[in-house]
Design a protein around this motif. Sequence first.
Motif, PDB file in Angstrom:
ATOM      1  N   SER A  26       0.821  -1.153   0.117  1.00 31.16           N
ATOM      2  CA  SER A  26       0.143  -0.021  -0.036  1.00 31.16           C
ATOM      3  C   SER A  26       1.029   1.428   0.189  1.00 31.16           C
ATOM      4  O   SER A  26       0.268   2.168  -0.623  1.00 31.16           O
ATOM      5  CB  SER A  26      -0.852   0.019   1.106  1.00 31.16           C
ATOM      6  N   GLU A  27       2.033   1.161   0.539  1.00 32.19           N
ATOM      7  CA  GLU A  27       2.932   2.381   0.576  1.00 32.19           C
ATOM      8  C   GLU A  27       3.453   2.489  -0.732  1.00 32.19           C
ATOM      9  O   GLU A  27       3.542   3.655  -1.147  1.00 32.19           O
ATOM     10  CB  GLU A  27       4.027   2.224   1.875  1.00 32.19           C
ATOM     11  N   ALA A  28       3.810   1.366  -1.215  1.00 33.26           N
ATOM     12  CA  ALA A  28       4.481   1.524  -2.793  1.00 33.26           C
ATOM     13  C   ALA A  28       3.399   1.921  -3.683  1.00 33.26           C
ATOM     14  O   ALA A  28       3.422   2.953  -4.614  1.00 33.26           O
ATOM     15  CB  ALA A  28       4.819   0.156  -3.216  1.00 33.26           C
ATOM     16  N   ALA A  29       2.200   1.676  -3.454  1.00 33.49           N
ATOM     17  CA  ALA A  29       1.032   2.088  -4.386  1.00 33.49           C
ATOM     18  C   ALA A  29       0.761   3.490  -4.120  1.00 33.49           C
ATOM     19  O   ALA A  29       0.698   4.387  -5.232  1.00 33.49           O
ATOM     20  CB  ALA A  29      -0.299   1.329  -3.919  1.00 33.49           C
ATOM     21  N   ALA A  31       3.071   5.847  -3.117  1.00 35.55           N
ATOM     22  CA  ALA A  31       4.253   6.587  -3.614  1.00 35.55           C
ATOM     23  C   ALA A  31       4.133   6.679  -5.307  1.00 35.55           C
ATOM     24  O   ALA A  31       4.684   7.530  -5.765  1.00 35.55           O
ATOM     25  CB  ALA A  31       5.312   6.042  -3.080  1.00 35.55           C
ATOM     26  N   LEU A  32       3.477   5.778  -5.663  1.00 37.33           N
ATOM     27  CA  LEU A  32       3.512   5.643  -7.392  1.00 37.33           C
ATOM     28  C   LEU A  32       2.357   6.004  -7.848  1.00 37.33           C
ATOM     29  O   LEU A  32       2.046   6.388  -9.131  1.00 37.33           O
ATOM     30  CB  LEU A  32       3.748   4.049  -8.067  1.00 37.33           C
ATOM     31  N   GLY A  33       1.368   6.423  -7.158  1.00 37.20           N
ATOM     32  CA  GLY A  33       0.169   7.072  -7.427  1.00 37.20           C
ATOM     33  C   GLY A  33      -0.777   5.849  -8.248  1.00 37.20           C
ATOM     34  O   GLY A  33      -1.463   6.211  -9.080  1.00 37.20           O
ATOM     35  N   VAL A  34      -0.767   4.596  -7.928  1.00 34.65           N
ATOM     36  CA  VAL A  34      -1.521   3.457  -8.381  1.00 34.65           C
ATOM     37  C   VAL A  34      -2.168   2.755  -7.342  1.00 34.65           C
ATOM     38  O   VAL A  34      -1.945   3.037  -6.187  1.00 34.65           O
ATOM     39  CB  VAL A  34      -0.545   2.524  -9.194  1.00 34.65           C
ATOM     40  N   THR A  35      -2.996   1.638  -7.794  1.00 35.29           N
ATOM     41  CA  THR A  35      -3.494   0.931  -6.880  1.00 35.29           C
ATOM     42  C   THR A  35      -2.461  -0.416  -6.325  1.00 35.29           C
ATOM     43  O   THR A  35      -1.614  -0.612  -6.800  1.00 35.29           O
ATOM     44  CB  THR A  35      -4.892   0.189  -7.340  1.00 35.29           C
ATOM     45  N   VAL A  36      -2.993  -0.726  -5.056  1.00 37.75           N
ATOM     46  CA  VAL A  36      -2.181  -2.083  -4.553  1.00 37.75           C
ATOM     47  C   VAL A  36      -2.076  -3.218  -5.881  1.00 37.75           C
ATOM     48  O   VAL A  36      -1.123  -3.993  -6.062  1.00 37.75           O
ATOM     49  CB  VAL A  36      -2.945  -2.635  -3.241  1.00 37.75           C
ATOM     50  N   GLY A  37      -3.291  -3.347  -6.608  1.00 37.79           N
ATOM     51  CA  GLY A  37      -3.566  -4.434  -7.638  1.00 37.79           C
ATOM     52  C   GLY A  37      -2.227  -4.181  -8.860  1.00 37.79           C
ATOM     53  O   GLY A  37      -2.038  -4.886  -9.341  1.00 37.79           O
ATOM     54  N   LYS A  38      -2.265  -2.830  -9.000  1.00 36.73           N
ATOM     55  CA  LYS A  38      -1.121  -2.403  -9.953  1.00 36.73           C
ATOM     56  C   LYS A  38       0.169  -2.754  -9.461  1.00 36.73           C
ATOM     57  O   LYS A  38       1.077  -3.154 -10.345  1.00 36.73           O
ATOM     58  CB  LYS A  38      -1.378  -0.902 -10.448  1.00 36.73           C
ATOM     59  N   VAL A  39       0.466  -2.510  -8.081  1.00 37.52           N
ATOM     60  CA  VAL A  39       1.742  -2.842  -7.700  1.00 37.52           C
ATOM     61  C   VAL A  39       1.886  -4.436  -7.860  1.00 37.52           C
ATOM     62  O   VAL A  39       3.104  -4.811  -8.253  1.00 37.52           O
ATOM     63  CB  VAL A  39       1.918  -2.324  -6.155  1.00 37.52           C
ATOM     64  N   ARG A  40       1.039  -5.059  -7.315  1.00 36.61           N
ATOM     65  CA  ARG A  40       0.978  -6.483  -7.658  1.00 36.61           C
ATOM     66  C   ARG A  40       1.409  -7.067  -9.089  1.00 36.61           C
ATOM     67  O   ARG A  40       2.210  -7.747  -9.475  1.00 36.61           O
ATOM     68  CB  ARG A  40      -0.156  -7.311  -7.367  1.00 36.61           C
ATOM     69  N   THR A  41       0.851  -6.306 -10.058  1.00 40.39           N
ATOM     70  CA  THR A  41       1.321  -6.423 -11.468  1.00 40.39           C
ATOM     71  C   THR A  41       2.555  -6.163 -11.679  1.00 40.39           C
ATOM     72  O   THR A  41       3.173  -6.610 -12.552  1.00 40.39           O
ATOM     73  CB  THR A  41       0.194  -5.747 -12.367  1.00 40.39           C
ATOM     74  N   LEU A  42       3.129  -5.029 -11.278  1.00 43.88           N
ATOM     75  CA  LEU A  42       4.378  -4.567 -11.337  1.00 43.88           C
ATOM     76  C   LEU A  42       5.555  -5.759 -11.091  1.00 43.88           C
ATOM     77  O   LEU A  42       6.262  -5.727 -11.552  1.00 43.88           O
ATOM     78  CB  LEU A  42       4.603  -3.211 -10.873  1.00 43.88           C
TER      79      LEU A  42
END
Length: 130
Positions: A26-29, A31-42
Amino acid sequence: MTESDAAPRLADQDLAALVAEWLDWSEAAEALGVTVGKVRTLVREHQLAQAVPTLGVKGGGQRIPALFLDGGEIVKGLPGILTVLHDGGYDDREAIAWLFLDADLPGRPIDALRENRGSEAKRRAQAMAL
C-alpha cells in the motif's frame, strides 16, 4: 575452501541488513500513485521486486525496497535488470540481494541505477545471468 568459508548464497542474504527502508504494497502504491493491484502486477511483470526482509519472522510480509522508487516512479533501468536476472534464474530475493550488495562496480548496483549509471550494472547482471 570449505563450505563454511564460502560466501553466503544470494538467497541466504539477510535482506533486512542490506536494505534500510522497505515499503509494504500500500505504501508503494501510494508513492507511485497507483492501486495495490497495479503494484502486484508490477511485481509479477518484474518491474519491481518483493521479498520478506527477515525470513522466519511472523507478520513480516512481502515488502519492496524503498530505493526502487524515486520521485513517484520506478528507478530508471530497474525493470530491465530485474528481467535479466529473472531470465537467468534468479528469484526476487536473490535479485534484491544482488542489487544491494557492493559488487564489482564502484558501489552497489542500486546506487548506480539511482545515479543514472545503470549501463555497467546491466552488463554485470547480463554476465551473471548467463
